[in-house]
Every structure is written in C-alpha cells, then in structure tokens.
Design a protein around this motif. Sequence first.
Motif, PDB file in Angstrom:
ATOM      1  N   GLU A   1      -1.683 -15.317  61.605  1.00 29.79           N
ATOM      2  CA  GLU A   1      -1.299 -14.383  60.968  1.00 29.79           C
ATOM      3  C   GLU A   1      -1.627 -13.059  62.255  1.00 29.79           C
ATOM      4  OE1 GLU A   1      -2.658 -16.696  59.447  1.00 29.79           O
ATOM      5  OE2 GLU A   1      -2.815 -15.464  57.100  1.00 29.79           O
ATOM      6  N   GLN A   2      -2.563 -13.061  63.023  1.00 29.63           N
ATOM      7  CA  GLN A   2      -2.213 -12.602  64.086  1.00 29.63           C
ATOM      8  C   GLN A   2      -1.739 -11.978  64.987  1.00 29.63           C
ATOM      9  OE1 GLN A   2      -5.076 -14.418  63.139  1.00 29.63           O
ATOM     10  NE2 GLN A   2      -5.647 -12.645  61.190  1.00 29.63           N
ATOM     11  N   GLU A   3      -1.095 -13.481  65.445  1.00 26.95           N
ATOM     12  CA  GLU A   3      -0.103 -13.119  66.226  1.00 26.95           C
ATOM     13  C   GLU A   3       1.218 -12.904  65.925  1.00 26.95           C
ATOM     14  OE1 GLU A   3      -1.072 -16.079  69.315  1.00 26.95           O
ATOM     15  OE2 GLU A   3      -1.278 -17.758  67.596  1.00 26.95           O
ATOM     16  N   ASP A   4       1.332 -12.561  64.951  1.00 20.97           N
ATOM     17  CA  ASP A   4       2.651 -11.863  64.661  1.00 20.97           C
ATOM     18  C   ASP A   4       3.276 -10.799  65.164  1.00 20.97           C
ATOM     19  OD1 ASP A   4       4.801 -10.618  63.114  1.00 20.97           O
ATOM     20  OD2 ASP A   4       4.397 -11.697  61.513  1.00 20.97           O
ATOM     21  N   ALA A   5       4.205 -10.830  65.607  1.00 18.07           N
ATOM     22  CA  ALA A   5       4.798  -9.473  66.775  1.00 18.07           C
ATOM     23  C   ALA A   5       5.001  -8.649  65.911  1.00 18.07           C
ATOM     24  CB  ALA A   5       6.195  -9.862  67.430  1.00 18.07           C
ATOM     25  N   ALA A   6       4.450  -7.962  64.645  1.00 13.98           N
ATOM     26  CA  ALA A   6       5.159  -7.583  63.753  1.00 13.98           C
ATOM     27  C   ALA A   6       3.243  -6.649  63.646  1.00 13.98           C
ATOM     28  CB  ALA A   6       5.534  -7.624  62.144  1.00 13.98           C
ATOM     29  N   VAL A   7       2.738  -7.077  64.277  1.00 13.25           N
ATOM     30  CA  VAL A   7       1.010  -6.223  63.952  1.00 13.25           C
ATOM     31  C   VAL A   7       0.774  -5.241  64.683  1.00 13.25           C
ATOM     32  CG1 VAL A   7      -1.726  -7.004  64.620  1.00 13.25           C
ATOM     33  CG2 VAL A   7      -0.283  -9.101  63.217  1.00 13.25           C
ATOM     34  N   VAL A   8       0.982  -4.020  63.755  1.00 10.87           N
ATOM     35  CA  VAL A   8       1.321  -2.930  65.247  1.00 10.87           C
ATOM     36  C   VAL A   8      -0.519  -2.693  66.020  1.00 10.87           C
ATOM     37  CG1 VAL A   8      -0.090  -1.251  63.413  1.00 10.87           C
ATOM     38  CG2 VAL A   8       1.312  -0.718  64.964  1.00 10.87           C
ATOM     39  N   GLN A   9      -0.219  -2.361  66.910  1.00  9.90           N
ATOM     40  CA  GLN A   9      -1.787  -2.219  68.138  1.00  9.90           C
ATOM     41  C   GLN A   9      -2.697  -1.598  67.375  1.00  9.90           C
ATOM     42  OE1 GLN A   9      -0.847  -0.090  71.322  1.00  9.90           O
ATOM     43  NE2 GLN A   9      -2.958  -0.954  72.851  1.00  9.90           N
ATOM     44  N   PRO A  10      -3.643  -1.541  67.676  1.00  7.96           N
ATOM     45  CA  PRO A  10      -4.759  -0.393  66.520  1.00  7.96           C
ATOM     46  C   PRO A  10      -4.487   0.932  67.541  1.00  7.96           C
ATOM     47  CG  PRO A  10      -5.523  -2.698  67.097  1.00  7.96           C
ATOM     48  CD  PRO A  10      -4.640  -2.902  67.806  1.00  7.96           C
ATOM     49  N   PHE A  11      -4.535   1.776  66.490  1.00  9.90           N
ATOM     50  CA  PHE A  11      -3.578   3.161  67.035  1.00  9.90           C
ATOM     51  C   PHE A  11      -4.458   3.861  65.591  1.00  9.90           C
ATOM     52  CE2 PHE A  11       0.335   5.175  64.789  1.00  9.90           C
ATOM     53  CZ  PHE A  11       0.157   3.813  63.920  1.00  9.90           C
ATOM     54  N   ALA A  12      -4.649   5.165  66.645  1.00  7.37           N
ATOM     55  CA  ALA A  12      -4.857   6.794  65.454  1.00  7.37           C
ATOM     56  C   ALA A  12      -4.097   7.187  64.601  1.00  7.37           C
ATOM     57  CB  ALA A  12      -6.047   7.446  65.930  1.00  7.37           C
ATOM     58  N   ALA A  13      -3.292   7.024  63.893  1.00  9.27           N
ATOM     59  CA  ALA A  13      -2.272   8.092  63.487  1.00  9.27           C
ATOM     60  C   ALA A  13      -2.153   9.237  63.837  1.00  9.27           C
ATOM     61  CB  ALA A  13      -1.668   7.403  62.203  1.00  9.27           C
ATOM     62  N   TYR A  14      -1.070   9.871  64.210  1.00  9.78           N
ATOM     63  CA  TYR A  14      -1.221  11.448  64.495  1.00  9.78           C
ATOM     64  C   TYR A  14      -2.083  12.305  65.915  1.00  9.78           C
ATOM     65  CZ  TYR A  14       0.525  10.952  60.072  1.00  9.78           C
ATOM     66  OH  TYR A  14       2.491  10.635  59.061  1.00  9.78           O
ATOM     67  N   SER A  15      -2.881  10.825  66.044  1.00 10.84           N
ATOM     68  CA  SER A  15      -3.531  10.994  68.022  1.00 10.84           C
ATOM     69  C   SER A  15      -2.307  11.954  68.679  1.00 10.84           C
ATOM     70  CB  SER A  15      -4.009  10.148  68.630  1.00 10.84           C
ATOM     71  OG  SER A  15      -4.408  10.410  69.758  1.00 10.84           O
ATOM     72  N   PRO A  16      -2.443  13.238  69.401  1.00  9.15           N
ATOM     73  CA  PRO A  16      -1.120  13.426  70.003  1.00  9.15           C
ATOM     74  C   PRO A  16      -1.985  12.440  70.814  1.00  9.15           C
ATOM     75  CG  PRO A  16      -3.175  15.176  70.835  1.00  9.15           C
ATOM     76  CD  PRO A  16      -3.862  13.986  69.028  1.00  9.15           C
ATOM     77  N   PRO A  17      -0.559  12.155  71.814  1.00 13.83           N
ATOM     78  CA  PRO A  17      -0.368  11.570  73.233  1.00 13.83           C
ATOM     79  C   PRO A  17      -1.027  12.246  74.582  1.00 13.83           C
ATOM     80  CG  PRO A  17       1.809  12.354  73.463  1.00 13.83           C
ATOM     81  CD  PRO A  17       1.036  12.965  72.052  1.00 13.83           C
ATOM     82  N   GLY A  18      -0.967  11.947  75.732  1.00 16.46           N
ATOM     83  CA  GLY A  18      -1.995  12.179  76.600  1.00 16.46           C
ATOM     84  C   GLY A  18      -2.865  10.978  77.321  1.00 16.46           C
ATOM     85  N   ASN A  19      -2.875  11.650  78.734  1.00 11.58           N
ATOM     86  CA  ASN A  19      -3.511  10.751  79.514  1.00 11.58           C
ATOM     87  C   ASN A  19      -5.286  11.094  79.616  1.00 11.58           C
ATOM     88  OD1 ASN A  19      -1.204  10.554  79.741  1.00 11.58           O
ATOM     89  ND2 ASN A  19      -0.893   8.384  79.903  1.00 11.58           N
ATOM     90  N   PRO A  20      -6.232  12.100  79.244  1.00  7.30           N
ATOM     91  CA  PRO A  20      -7.319  12.023  79.782  1.00  7.30           C
ATOM     92  C   PRO A  20      -7.942  11.088  79.860  1.00  7.30           C
ATOM     93  CG  PRO A  20      -7.781  11.436  77.176  1.00  7.30           C
ATOM     94  CD  PRO A  20      -6.140  11.124  77.729  1.00  7.30           C
ATOM     95  N   LYS A  21      -8.805  11.744  81.439  1.00  4.46           N
ATOM     96  CA  LYS A  21      -9.482  11.058  81.939  1.00  4.46           C
ATOM     97  C   LYS A  21     -11.110  11.646  82.141  1.00  4.46           C
ATOM     98  CE  LYS A  21      -8.659   9.138  85.902  1.00  4.46           C
ATOM     99  NZ  LYS A  21      -8.357   8.951  87.386  1.00  4.46           N
ATOM    100  N   GLY A  22     -12.198  11.330  81.951  1.00  2.00           N
ATOM    101  CA  GLY A  22     -13.635  11.448  81.964  1.00  2.00           C
ATOM    102  C   GLY A  22     -14.851  11.518  82.008  1.00  2.00           C
ATOM    103  N   LYS A  23     -16.217  11.597  82.026  1.00  2.00           N
ATOM    104  CA  LYS A  23     -16.753  11.011  82.268  1.00  2.00           C
ATOM    105  C   LYS A  23     -17.612  10.579  80.903  1.00  2.00           C
ATOM    106  CE  LYS A  23     -18.818  10.757  86.555  1.00  2.00           C
ATOM    107  NZ  LYS A  23     -17.284  10.235  86.655  1.00  2.00           N
ATOM    108  N   LEU A  24     -17.648   9.586  80.580  1.00  2.00           N
ATOM    109  CA  LEU A  24     -17.851   8.881  79.202  1.00  2.00           C
ATOM    110  C   LEU A  24     -19.232   9.390  78.253  1.00  2.00           C
ATOM    111  CD1 LEU A  24     -16.670   7.106  76.488  1.00  2.00           C
ATOM    112  CD2 LEU A  24     -18.092   5.222  77.002  1.00  2.00           C
ATOM    113  N   VAL A  25     -19.350   9.697  77.106  1.00  3.03           N
ATOM    114  CA  VAL A  25     -20.898  10.416  76.484  1.00  3.03           C
ATOM    115  C   VAL A  25     -20.891   9.432  75.118  1.00  3.03           C
ATOM    116  CG1 VAL A  25     -21.370  12.354  77.036  1.00  3.03           C
ATOM    117  CG2 VAL A  25     -19.437  12.256  75.632  1.00  3.03           C
ATOM    118  N   TYR A  26     -21.533   9.664  74.741  1.00  2.00           N
ATOM    119  CA  TYR A  26     -21.918   8.871  73.278  1.00  2.00           C
ATOM    120  C   TYR A  26     -22.004   9.747  72.377  1.00  2.00           C
ATOM    121  CZ  TYR A  26     -24.505   5.865  68.680  1.00  2.00           C
ATOM    122  OH  TYR A  26     -24.146   5.721  67.906  1.00  2.00           O
TER     123      TYR A  26
END
Lengths: 743, 743
Positions: B145-170
Amino acid sequence: MFKQVLIGVVCGSAILTIGILIGHFGITKSGDSAPSWVEDVSKDVDENLIQEFLSQVDNVNIQENLRELTKVPHMATTPGDEQTVQFMLKRWQDPETGLDRAWREEYKVYLSFPDPNKPNKVTVVDPSGSVLHTAREKEKPYYAEQEDAAVVQPFAAYSPPGNPKGKLVYANQGKLSDYERLNQTVDLRGTIAITRYGGVGRADKAINAEPYGIIGVLVYTDPLDINDGLLSDTNETYPHSWYLPPSGVERGSFKTQFGDMLTPYLAAKEETYRIPETDIKGLPPIPIQPIGFEDAYILISELDGAAAPNDWQGGFNCTYNYGAPGFKPTSRFKDSNVSLDIFNSAKTLNSSNVMGVIRGSVEPDRYVIYGNHRDSWVHGAIDPSSGTSVMLEITRVLGRLVKQGKWRPRRSIIFGSWGAEEFGLIGSTEYTEEYFTKLSERAVAYINVDIAVFANATLRASGMPSMQNVIFKAAKQVSAPGQGSTNVYENWKRYFNRTSPTHGLIPRLGYLTGAGSDYAAFIHYLGIASMDMSYTYDRSKTNARIYPAYHTAYDTFDYASKFIDPGFVSHQAVARTAGNILLRLADSLVLPLNCSDYAESLEKYLKTAVDLYQEPLQAKKISMEPLKRAVASFRKASESLDELIRSSDLANETPLKVRKINDQLMLVDRAFLNPLAFKDKYGFRHTIWASSNAGTSTFPGLADAFADAESSGLSSDWDHVHYHLSVVSQAIEGAASMLTDVI
Amino acid sequence: MFKQVLIGVVCGSAILTIGILIGHFGITKSGDSAPSWVEDVSKDVDENLIQEFLSQVDNVNIQENLRELTKVPHMATTPGDEQTVQFMLKRWQDPETGLDRAWREEYKVYLSFPDPNKPNKVTVVDPSGSVLHTAREKEKPYYAEQEDAAVVQPFAAYSPPGNPKGKLVYANQGKLSDYERLNQTVDLRGTIAITRYGGVGRADKAINAEPYGIIGVLVYTDPLDINDGLLSDTNETYPHSWYLPPSGVERGSFKTQFGDMLTPYLAAKEETYRIPETDIKGLPPIPIQPIGFEDAYILISELDGAAAPNDWQGGFNCTYNYGAPGFKPTSRFKDSNVSLDIFNSAKTLNSSNVMGVIRGSVEPDRYVIYGNHRDSWVHGAIDPSSGTSVMLEITRVLGRLVKQGKWRPRRSIIFGSWGAEEFGLIGSTEYTEEYFTKLSERAVAYINVDIAVFANATLRASGMPSMQNVIFKAAKQVSAPGQGSTNVYENWKRYFNRTSPTHGLIPRLGYLTGAGSDYAAFIHYLGIASMDMSYTYDRSKTNARIYPAYHTAYDTFDYASKFIDPGFVSHQAVARTAGNILLRLADSLVLPLNCSDYAESLEKYLKTAVDLYQEPLQAKKISMEPLKRAVASFRKASESLDELIRSSDLANETPLKVRKINDQLMLVDRAFLNPLAFKDKYGFRHTIWASSNAGTSTFPGLADAFADAESSGLSSDWDHVHYHLSVVSQAIEGAASMLTDVI
C-alpha cells in the motif's frame, strides 16, 4: 299456502330491509369508519360564505369607523395615538364582533419631533438683522380640526436641529443631477436650497445637497405637482375642492432606511442593544424644513439669476430663476439671507402595534396576515385611517361570523395595526424582527391596505405575480362603484392593463420593489408573498403626484367624505376585494398562489436583462447562460406543479399531500432571499424585488451592479456584476428546486 | 298457531340478523368510510422493523465494504476518488439492495496539491551550500500500500509555494502564546519554526508565525502526543501495533474556513462567480510542510539554546531547546540553515458528491439526512472509509427492505457521500449552499458518521441536546461489542457521563461547536439538528490525540482490521446505533426530538454566563435579565409542548396536528440562526453552537465579545457584548415562540 308464503316473503323482506338499514346506519363500523376530521381537512373555500361576506361589508360602517378614528390627531406615541390603540382593542375584543384575541405589543423606538415650545422658523433676514418675512408656523385653519392643539407643526422628522443662514438658491427637486447642474452656475457653499417635493426621497434632498456645501434645505409642494396648477383658497382649493390650500405642508420622515434606526435587525425592546446615534446611516446631514407653497412663492418669485431650465419651472405665476444666489437687486429681499431655525430633537419612545387573531381550525400554524399602520401625521383621514376603517369593517364581518359559530378559517388570520409607520415603517419592521423565524416558517401571505382610497376611479394593486390570480378572482366578484354592472376587475383593466403572453389583456399588477408602506419588511426582509392595494385616480383627470392633502392638517374626515369618496363606496369596494382575497388565502384547500405567473415575470425580467447586458457581459467573458437556465428551470417546475395540482384529486388524498404542495407555494419567495446580497440596503434580502437605483425593470442586484460597472469601468465592479448574476441565478434555481417534486 | 308464531319469530330474527350483517358489512357507507390513507398517516415507528434492521446489520459485510473502498488511495478528484464514486453509485443503484435513486453532483472547487514531478523538499544546508540532511519525501513502505504510486507525498494543502531558508527554531505547538514567548528570547525574523501538531488549527501555526517575521514552518507529530511515547518501528509501532511509525506524516488542510474558498455562500458551479485568489482569507501566509518525527528528531535534537519550558518538551530522548536560532555549535549542522522547497499549487477541479434517496411514503417533503465524506488523503481506511463502510451496510439493509416491498419510511431519507471533505468540508458545504432553502425548509436532522471507529472501547456522540433522547434510546437497543450483555448505552455511560438535573446519571452527549467534519454546514449554516458519532478510545489506556495512523499512508485496511477493530464488531455497533437513530427519525409519528433537554443545555450555558459575566456587566449597566427571561421562556415552552404531546392522542387526530408539532420540533434550531451575528466566521450562523475562541462553555458570541472587551477595555467592545447579549436573547425568545402554541 300461497297467501301464507306471500305474507312470509313480504314480512321477511320487510324484516331484512329493516335489518339492513339497522346494520348500515345503526351500528358504527369499528375498524374503518372515517374519523370526524377527515371532512374538515379537505374542505375548500366556501363560495356562499364569500357572498355572505361581500354582502355584509357596509359603506356606512366604514364611514363611521373613519369618523371615530379621525376625531383627534394621532401621530405616533401621542395621546391621540393611544386613543386609537384603545379603540382598536375595544373593537377587536368586542364579544359580538371581535376576534379570538387582541393585544398590544410595544417597541421602544427612535423618533424625531419639533419642540412645541420653540417652533421651527423660516425667515428672510436683511443684512441689518431685520426679519422681512416669516413663513407660517402652522397651516391656515378652515375648520376646528386645523386648530386642534395636537396638530403638529410641519417638520421634517429626523432633520438635525440647527440655525443655518445663507443666500437662497432654487434647486428644483434636489436630485443629485439638480445640484450638479446648479453647481455649474454658482458657488453653493453656505447657501440655503429650496426644493420641490418629488423626484427623489425626502432625505435625499438634504443628503445630495451637503457635499456641495449647502447648509440648509427647504422643501415645498409645487402647485404644478399637486394642484393641477390651481392656487387660490378663495375658490379653488380645499375647502372648495380636494386641492391643497396654499399653506398646506407635507410632513414626512426624512430617512432612507426602514425600521427602528437604533436597533438594526433586532426587535427594539426595552433592554435591546442600541447603536450610538452617531452610527445611524441615511439621515439628513443638514437641517431641512418643509413649508407651504404660499411661502415658497414669496421666496422663489424674488430670486435673482436667469430662468432655470424648463423642467425646473413649476406652477407659480413667475419665472423660477437660478444661477445667482439670493434675491433680485430689485426685490424687497435684496441682499437678504434666508434663515432656518430648527429645534427638532430625537426621542426614544414606546410605540404600539395592536394585534388581533382568528385561530385557524385545520392549519392554525399557517398565517395569513393583514395589516395597516394606525399612526398618522395629523388626523390622517386618508393616510392611514381609510385603510384602518376598511380593516375594521373586514374584522367586524369576520369576527361576527366567528362569534356566531358560523365560520372559522382553515388557516389562522393575523391582523396588525402597526405603530410609527410614518417615521419609517417602524412598528411592522420591529414585528418582523421579533418574530422572524415564526413568520418565516408560517406566513402564507401579507396583505397591506394602507391608504385604501386615494381617489375613486379604479383599483390599483401591486404584489407578487403569484398573487395575481387570486387578486383577479376577488376583483371580479366585486362591483365597481358608480360603474353600473361593471366589476372592479373590468374597471381596473380599463385604467391599467398589459398583454400577458399567457392570459392576453389583463389588469396590470404592479411590482412591490420599494418600501413605501408596511409590506416592506414582509416581502423584502422575510420573503413573504405580499400585496398592497387601493382605489386611485383617473390619470386623465389629474396630474397630482398624490392626493393633495397628503400629510397635511387638511387630511380630515371632512376632506375624505366630501372630496375623496363621498358615500364611501370606493372604501367598500376595497374592503370587499381585500377581504375576498383574505378569505381565499385563509380558506382554500390549495393555496391560491400561482407560480407560472411568477415565471412570466421572471421571463420578462430576463428578457430585459439579456437585451441590455448580454453583449457587454460577453465582452467581459461573463455568461448569462446560468440565469437563462435558472428561469427556464423555474418555468418548468412551476408548470409541473400546476399540472400536479390540476391532475390530483386533492380533496380525497392525504392532507399531507395538500400540505406539501401548499408549503411549496408558500415558501417559493423565501428561496429568493439572500441576507448578504444587498449589504448597503437595510432589510432588503429579496433578490427579485429589492429596490434598485438603476431605473431598469429587471433583477435589481444585477441592474445596479451593471450600472456601477458601466460607469466606473473597474474590473472589480465587473466582478460584482458576475457576483450578482450568480446570486440571482442560484436563488431562482433554489426556488425552482423548491417547486420541483420534493425528492 | 304458537308454532307458526315461533317459526315466524325465528325466521324473522334470522332474516333480521342476515339483514343487519349485510347492512353492516356488505354495503360500503358512502359518506363516512375511512379513506385508505387514514391508517398510513398515523403509523408510528415499527419496533419489529427496528429489530429486523439490527439483526441484519452484518460485521463481515462492513469489513468487505472497507476492503473494497481502500483498494487504492482516493484523495479528492484523483482517479482513485472516481473509482469510489463508481462503487457508491453501483451499490446505491443495485436492483436488489439499492436505494430508490442515486446520482452524482459535481462542484468545481479550489484545491491544493504538491507537484508530483517536483516533490517538496526539507533540507539542512550548510553555509557552503552542501545539503547535510534531506527529510524523507514519502513514508517508509512496510507493505505494498505504501508503495502505490498514487500515495500523495505528505504536504500541507493550501500552503503557498516558496523556498524559505533560515535558522531553525522550536516553537512548541505554534500557538500565538508560543510565538510570543519565543519572541522574548530570540529575534525570529528570517527563521524557520518547527512545531508539533496540536493546540491550534493547522493553518494557525503559520498564520501566528508570520507577524514575527518567521518565513517558513515545519510541523510534525510528536511521539508524546500520538504514540504514548513509543518510537521504534522495529517492534513498537505499526506494523507491530497501532502506533505511528517514525516516518509517518499527518497530511491535512491548512485553512481556517470551511467550504470552497473561491465561492463563499454560493454553490461552486462551473460558471459561478469566483473571488480573486488574493481575496481568500484564512490561508497560511508563509510556506509550511509536515514531516515525520524521524526527521523532526534529527532537527530538534541538534538545536541550540536553553531547555524550553516543561510543557514544550515532547517524547524524544533529548532536550527540546529554544532561545537561540539554529543548531548547536557542537552539532554537525552547526551554522546550517533549514531550507523548505515547496511546490504546492492550487487547482480548481471537479469534485463529486454521490447522493442517494429513499422516498418517504407519508411525508416525502421531510428529509432525514445521513452522510459522510468519501475522499481520503491516502487509502483512508479509518478516515473516512470506516464511516462509509458503515453507511453502505445501513443502505444495503434498508435498500433491500424497500426493494422487497417490506418497508418504506414515513419521511424521505437522503444519503450523501461527500467529496473533498479533507480540503475543508467542501462537498457537504457546497451541497448546503446549492440547496439552501430546500434543506432549510425540509430537513429534520443530519446524522454524520465520518470516522466510525477510532478505537473499540466505547461510543462517543455529539449533537443537539434535542437528539439526546433518540440517541440514548437507540444505544440501549444495541449490545456493546465484547461486553457480554451490556448495551452500548450502559457501556458509554461508564466512559463518559454527567449528572443531569432531570435524568440523573447519563452518558455525556458532546456539543457540536466546531467544524471538524461534514456536520458543520448543516448545523452552523443551516441550523439543522445534527449529530456525529463514533466508537472511540479508553482514555485510561492511551493519550494519543487521535488514532496514530490518521492522515498517513498507514491508514489501510490492514491497519484497521488488525489494530482498530478486529472482527469489525465496533463498526457493527455503530451501524446499528446510527441506523436505529435514522429509522426513528424517519418513521416516528412524532419526531423524537426533545426540547426540554435543549432547555437543560441552555440553562447550563446561562448559569456559566451569569457566574462569569453578570457582575462585570452590571458595572457596565448591561443587564442579563433579557437572557434569563429568554431561557425561562424556552423552558416553559418546551415543557408545554412535551405536555401537549403526552396528553394528545395524536394517532387519532388530524395528521395536520402532528405535522404542526413536528414542524415546531424540526424548526427550533432554525430560530437560533442569525446570518449577521458572526461576520468574521464563515458559515457560522447558529447563535448557540458557533465556534468560540474564548474557551468557555457558554453562548459563543457573548463569550468571545466578553473576552475581547475585558482585554481591550474599549467601550465599543462592551457595546459589542451588549449586542451579542441581545442577539442570543432574541434568538432564544424566537425559538421559544416557535415552540409555544402557534397562535
């Protein structure tokens, strides 16, 4: 033996017959005898009862109702108003002719009054401060009525107080275009404008003026607009005729929204939240005051400048000048200012509706509502007491039938005698706000008869197209006063008519697109099928914009009985017609509402919209197809429903099948509501009949949005056109879906 | 002679008797025989039928439904989704077990997907640009099941696209207070925040972050919150148990409003007006991406700074640091940035609802609606297919009874298999927008069973208090799986209970205040009595915030049948209980809705409100008396109605009397609606159950307004409290008025 056999057979037969008779009639079947209610639930309207009602409606009773109601001025919340409350209660609680129940409901509402101790003043003041002319404070008395201390000074309700003083300019009707035009010829800052009634709403004359720097507004009724040019009270005007005497002044509410201004969308109870007065919208921003044409003539005839355009000229024997502020150099008012001293103030007071009901026998939870306001500006013989007199005669006849046990309607009937209508339909609106859900879910229709008789020529009616059929049916059963054997319907058709694609030549039923009387909250806010009717003018005989004594101290019993409806036969015709409609709505097995007639009106709107908008919208890639499909769905659904009603033997089917159809008919207007479509128009939610500024007889949201987009060219405004196209298309599809087979 | 007389008498008597018999039975009475429909209209729910239904609900059928529904991933609008559409249609159109009619309805709705050709990436990048770590793109496969090509990559629906890069904070859970606190220790501008699921809505984690200058957000499920601390997939997590494997990622919709975002308050048809995308409200303003706790651990364990507060610590075997942005100087990630490369894009696609109906026999125009969504994120065995499997078993049993001619409900039943719920309740919301009036006028109740079984310990249900009684009644008739002779009701009472002033110790029915599933538009937008139910956890055995495979690629048939409900007996119990409720709502002569139980909830809300607000409001001269009076009116009206129902012999009275009472019961929630009360909360119109931010279990508008006023102290905010007090008081008075004798 033969004889014995014969005797035996005869006796046997006789005994058998007796047995059969006993068995059939003498013994109740246990399992399958019909419950007693079976007959009741399938009963239809009784034509004999209609005839009995029609014959009992009495013109002299109506006359006496009017005499009683107009004894004293009864402006909202005054002692005179309370007197009419008591009178209504007494009549509706009468043990022999009253209703099942009657009571009073109070709302605490925002009103506006002049100061009795400091009357509003309009004066001409010369540069030295001398007063050269003072306008009349009260109308000239011809009879005792005008001298009643309770006659309120003419005023513009909701005008702010203030003391503006400036040069006078004539501004025609105070339309936006009037001020625009005037502004091209003269600097309006600091001036006082004098305007004629008509053209725009009362408050708009001040709202439109303010942006040009005008600081005060006068308004009067021009003889051209009300008196067919007649001016003199020595022989031409009241008390010699129905025309307005020179000192007569139309009072009125100067606000653009209906209902209580401090409690939008909430019933104005004692402890209800009230918005700050400064947040009220749609009131005059500058002082405004109405005066009589006697005073208006004195001011206008002395004005400086050049002749105003032809369509600005009125009925005075002088040229209406414009272009220079102030008076002619040759005038005795030369260099003088006009000064307004306005002392109006707002008051929050209790206003009463008087409510009465006849409980329905079969469907008590279905309401047919009949109403009219009770408050007037002065004695209000025509407005509103002609309507109230008619309502009281209807309730007398129906009440007696109920008290005698002769009749009880299938559905409940609610009568409303609304308070504070003159201040902006306040009593009826608060009622719809308080009982919003109950009325939304249960009201079948609302019948409004405010001014019952403007004049005695013909019936005029407006309402939902679905009500056309029942109005016609009722009107055909009433003889037209003074027209021999002609009935009200045929007489009406002579005066107002149109050619219907379905019905051919028929009387023209108007649309209820405005908020001119208490139907407004019922149709626009609640989506309840509504209608309004009256007897009115022969337009070939007068151009009066309304009956001349409207909102003046001359609207008295004397005036009404001498000049509006001598003998009260037009009142009687209205009572018969409206009562007949009421009875049919209350008693018919299947509600007499016809949705195919509604479809015809939607198709007419659609044709106008397509003719005007389709090409320009195509250029914007906005399709009108969804609207066309929606109207076609509605047509199809309404015809299927008609066919179902025609082909069913509803009197012999389950009462729940009739109820299902009746609910479809009752609720079709609810489907047209959208509480978010007209954000700037208080109380307007009906996507077909909302008011419109565009002046085009089609879907109002679409028409207004199109006019805005065409004038601004903004793409966001074209978006708004598309939005309204979707709103109205989906509303009509929703209504069609209500009418289609239920599942 | 005597003999002759005797013979005569005997013969005569015999003939008389025969005559009587003929007369009584042989001749139909013309006027008063009962029409055939009299018996039908008074029929009540048939307890034998209920028993037959209960006995026919089969656990193996439910299991096989689930197997079929989960064969392929069926995210909204994908080919897998279309496969489930076809499956539902086939089942509901089956000639032997199908419904009267089934069809598809499409809406064109605004969705968001990752780019299959350019997967979203989360990397750790050192100052030279070298990638030191890349988060997993897809979850680790354990089965096909996990190998089915139709398994969508984990994502946040409605997140805007973008390439932010920065220091990580918790940033803990990404609550407003979390960012506030974090901001006191470190400059957040240009950072990437990593947050745990929980505490606030998904989108809020990004919406709250943005004002602090944070440019990207990661979110993961902490083992403490989901796995009772367990971490390892070698022996602890799935496939060894129900716990989430380290690479599991919860997908989800990251938006705060429900329904299609481009067509607010309009059905999203092909040509409907759509607002500009830039006008959409409630979406994440910065990129956000979910990752597994495997990757989260790698990032968090290397973070620099001091130990975060205790309530920020999670289940990893490391200290959760905060206060310094970026990684420890001793870390291999020293000086590195975290980079998000998000390639999500919005698409407007057709999503389908599948609709099916059983037409009612007596009141076809009354609808009992039962629904669940069909779309999942991946295979969606539990969410939503457990519910769909249950719904299909209910429709199989009822469909067969209908097709066999054994039964037809009194009222119509509508089944809805909603599309695109995972993207924000879209299919059900568009349905309510398209059929607004029809549903408002006719829907008796809405039953939602989304996730039917979270776990197999106990029933849990939420809904209108008026539905409590019918839910209890149904639950008492179903045996609790694995509990011997205990029924679902008794078992439920063991896990969740409360003491009612009226009923004593009873199971605790939750309130439907949120928008967690497809009931939202029915209750909040339309005011239709709604409920939601499922089997769920024993909270003494797990702290998992939800079943651990939720929205991951592990929510499969294998997972459900091994770890959630082996034998599908909890599914069966839910099907029996929900189906029993459905039957009672559809078949009862008097609707099984109890308004006295509603009154009890209002009184509880009132007590809380008075305790908390009365004193401070008195100080502001705002009286709570109107609210107290309103609740008392509602109590009185509901008890009178109860009494009327108890004292009437409704089976033998006119069916219109029953209908009147049923309409009162049906419409009481409509009276609580106010389309203008919650201007900032899309779709929320129910003044009792609207969502609230104040965290107080009382009238939501009042609670939120009070919280705002208390914090701002502004007099306009205190005005707003008064406004909401009037709104809710008048809504409750309106509802009471609906329940009171109708005229």
